[in-house]
Design an enzyme around this catalytic site. Structure first.
Site, PDB file in Angstrom:
ATOM      1  CB  CYS A  52      -3.152  -2.877 -11.122  1.00 28.14           C
ATOM      2  SG  CYS A  52      -4.421  -2.078 -10.163  1.00 28.14           S
ATOM      3  CG  ASP A  84      -6.759  -4.496  -2.470  1.00 31.83           C
ATOM      4  OD1 ASP A  84      -7.186  -5.568  -2.951  1.00 31.83           O
ATOM      5  OD2 ASP A  84      -5.913  -4.455  -1.569  1.00 31.83           O
ATOM      6  CB  CYS A 125      -3.527  -5.161  -8.023  1.00 32.56           C
ATOM      7  SG  CYS A 125      -4.460  -4.183  -6.820  1.00 32.56           S
ATOM      8  CG  ASP A 126      -2.704  -3.365  -3.166  1.00 34.20           C
ATOM      9  OD1 ASP A 126      -2.083  -2.754  -4.049  1.00 34.20           O
ATOM     10  OD2 ASP A 126      -3.473  -2.793  -2.365  1.00 34.20           O
ATOM     11  CE  LYS A 127      -4.219  -7.398   0.128  1.00 31.08           C
ATOM     12  NZ  LYS A 127      -4.341  -6.092  -0.526  1.00 31.08           N
ATOM     13  CB  CYS A 197      -2.386   2.954  -6.155  1.00 27.08           C
ATOM     14  SG  CYS A 197      -4.063   2.331  -6.396  1.00 27.08           S
ATOM     15  CB  SER A 474      -5.990   1.156   1.590  1.00 30.50           C
ATOM     16  OG  SER A 474      -5.245   1.635   0.504  1.00 30.50           O
TER      17      SER A 474
END
Length: 571
Positions: A52, A84, A125-127, A197, A474
């Site tokens: 990521c 994650d 990435c996510d956060k 992702c 997720s």
């Protein structure tokens, strides 16, 4: 050139008292002219933790060139991420949500400490996406958000695959549906490039949010990470932040209650990650707006589901890019009357103005549907309330055939115990698997449960059981999985009172989650309930557990703009 006497960087670059500060800038090779220009922080989450993040440094260099082109002086720095996909399924996931707060705090502290005049935040990435957006709104200096881009799909047995397929393959392996050799073959090809992702998981969901909320350049979110054309968006982000500094257009001029509603609509219409229902309230907290999980859920219920993306649908982020990206989704919503086109964006133009040239061909592509003939009439994510979740819960229904489930509780007080039971097939069709004490305080950190839910799906039980938790899921999770149950077990919420074999009703059509136990019995159980402490008595996770609030309000760790006494951008 803007007068630096009105900018934060005047404190470290102008006048005789700044002579020691300037000496440091000369030490780094800056010229007198560069020191006299606005300073722009270019914050990235570059690291070698996961794919990521590995393309972010390249994009930062292009961003810096854009800043320089418009007579600004870029100052690059990095912050952390917890990825994650690697943190999933073990103790590491307790650090994931905590990282959002650390990212926001660290960017805030770095900008404050060095008195930068603007910010370009680049996240993978996510956060890291909500973390950077939270910092932008907290600081309120002219800012542009840039997504690092999604990963390309892998190819296995002539089928496009993502890391979601690998997680689900673990369940298939446990169920003896595939061999260890097949599992290893899949894991080696599922993630072939840099990038986040590839489905409409949390990173891509929040990238869509960044455009809908107005903090990102239109079209900048959809281009895959390996494509060099991303560098043009990075360069333009640098140019754009200088335009914002010159015009003194700040994030709080852009992000309003209406733009938050726009952001919630793009999550709902695309079957996006349930995590958005946690991050949007946290973003709202930075500007002092009331916008909690129940507000977000109401918008989800009103918004049609029109974008066929994984995990609930068929297509990937790369496919969306090939038909025009996020602007195509926004145009469909705008044309259908579900987007406020008057909201301002970082371009200095409104959403309607940005989308004037965007066209949608509903015949040649099958990813984005018109609002008049949606995949379903309500959004891909649904809010639930009831005696089991008085402060709300959330479930992703995109791609689900049945929206009702009634079953008997099978209780676990941590994810590891649940995953072990699932791996050993110690559960039955019709069960409601309950994972508790995994909320923001109780975990601490509100872990995602992809390893467990993917294993269930891989075993072919995805539509035969339900799973509920005060933790999270997720963006890749699918099936009847209810998360964010509030109040959480650690504060003696109703989820802590469930006993094995209790009957639980979940109705996503009515927005209801109910424990079918009498109020009298629940009161008796509550009087006997003992507090359960988490495993942390010191360190960052202990600190988080002491100050974090309810998932309903975004699991935030500070009061936000409501109690703000002064704003950094005004120093």
């Amino acid at each position: 050139m803007i007068d630096k006497k009105k900018l934060p960087s005047r404190h470290v670059s102008l006048g005789s008292k700044s002579s020691p500060h300037r000496s440091y800038y000369y030490a780094m090779g800056l010229t007198e002219k560069e020191i006299s220009q606005p300073f722009v922080g270019v914050a990235t989450c570059w690291n070698e933790s996961a794919p990521c993040n590995i393309s972010l440094s390249r994009q930062a260099q292009a961003t810096k060139n854009g800043v320089k082109k418009r007579m600004g002086t870029p100052r690059e720095f990095t912050t952390i991420t917890v990825t994650d996909g690697i943190a999933m399924g073990h103790e590491g996931m307790k650090s994931s949500l905590v990282s959002r707060e650390i990212i926001a705090d660290s960017v805030e502290v770095s900008i404050r400490g060095h008195c930068y005049d603007g910010l370009v935040g680049i996240a993978g990435c996510d956060k890291s996406l909500p973390g950077l957006m939270m910092a932008m709104l907290r600081l309120n200096v002219p800012s542009v958000f840039l997504y690092g881009g999604s990963i390309l799909p892998g190819k296995y047995k002539n089928k496009e695959v993502t890391v979601q397929d690998v997680f689900e393959a673990v369940g298939k392996f446990d169920a003896n549906k595939i061999s260890e050799k097949e599992l290893i073959e899949l894991e080696k090809v599922a993630c072939p490039s840099a990038g986040s992702c590839g489905g409409q998981f949390t990173a891509n969901t929040m990238a869509c949010v960044a455009e809908a909320i107005g903090l990102a350049i239109p079209g900048s979110s959809s281009t895959p990470a390996p494509f060099e054309s991303r560098d043009k968006f990075a360069f333009d982000s640098g140019v754009t932040v200088m335009n914002l500094i010159n015009k003194q257009i700040k994030p709080r001029d852009i992000v309003t209650k209406e733009s938050l509603i726009n952001a919630a609509r793009i999550v709902a219409c695309s079957g996006g990650s349930t995590n958005a229902a946690l991050h949007l309230p946290a973003i709202a907290n930075e500007i002092g707006f009331n916008f909690d999980l129940l507000d977000v859920a109401k918008i989800f219920k009103e918004t049609p589901y029109i974008v066929d993306l994984k995990p609930g649908g068929k297509y990937l982020a790369k496919d969306l890019y090939e038909i025009g990206g996020v602007p195509v989704i926004m145009k469909a919503l705008l044309d259908g009357g579900f987007l406020n086109g008057d909201c301002m964006t970082v371009t200095g133009k409104t959403i309607s103005e940005n989308l004037q040239q965007t066209q949608i061909d509903y015949v040649s592509q099958k990813i984005v549907y018109p609002v008049r003939s949606p995949i379903s009439k309500t959004g891909g994510v649904v809010g639930l309330t009831g005696n089991l979740a008085p402060d709300g819960a959330i479930v992703k229904v995109a791609g689900m055939k049945s929206l009702k489930f009634t079953g008997k509780a099978r209780c676990f007080n941590c994810e590891e115990d649940a995953f072990k039971a699932v791996s050993e097939r110690k559960y039955s069709e019709g069960d409601v698997i309950v994972i508790r004490y995994e909320g923001p305080k109780g975990g601490p950190g509100m872990r995602e449960m992809l390893a467990t839910t993917a294993a269930i799906y891989g075993q072919g039980m995805g539509d035969k059981v339900a799973l509920i938790t005060d933790g999270r899921f997720s963006g890749a999770t699918r099936g009847f999985c209810v998360g964010h149950i509030s109040p959480e077990a650690a504060v003696k919420g109703p989820i802590a009172l469930i006993e094995d074999d209790d009957e639980i009703l979940i109705d996503a059509e009515k927005g209801l989650i109910k424990l079918l136990v009498s109020e009298e019995d629940l009161e008796k159980r509550k009087k006997k309930l003992k507090s359960k402490e988490n495993d942390f008595g010191s360190g960052a996770l202990w600190k988080f557990s002491q100050i974090v609030g309810s998932a309903r309000y975004g699991a935030v760790t500070h009061p936000g703009a409501k109690q703000e006494k002064s704003n950094f951008s005004d120093i």
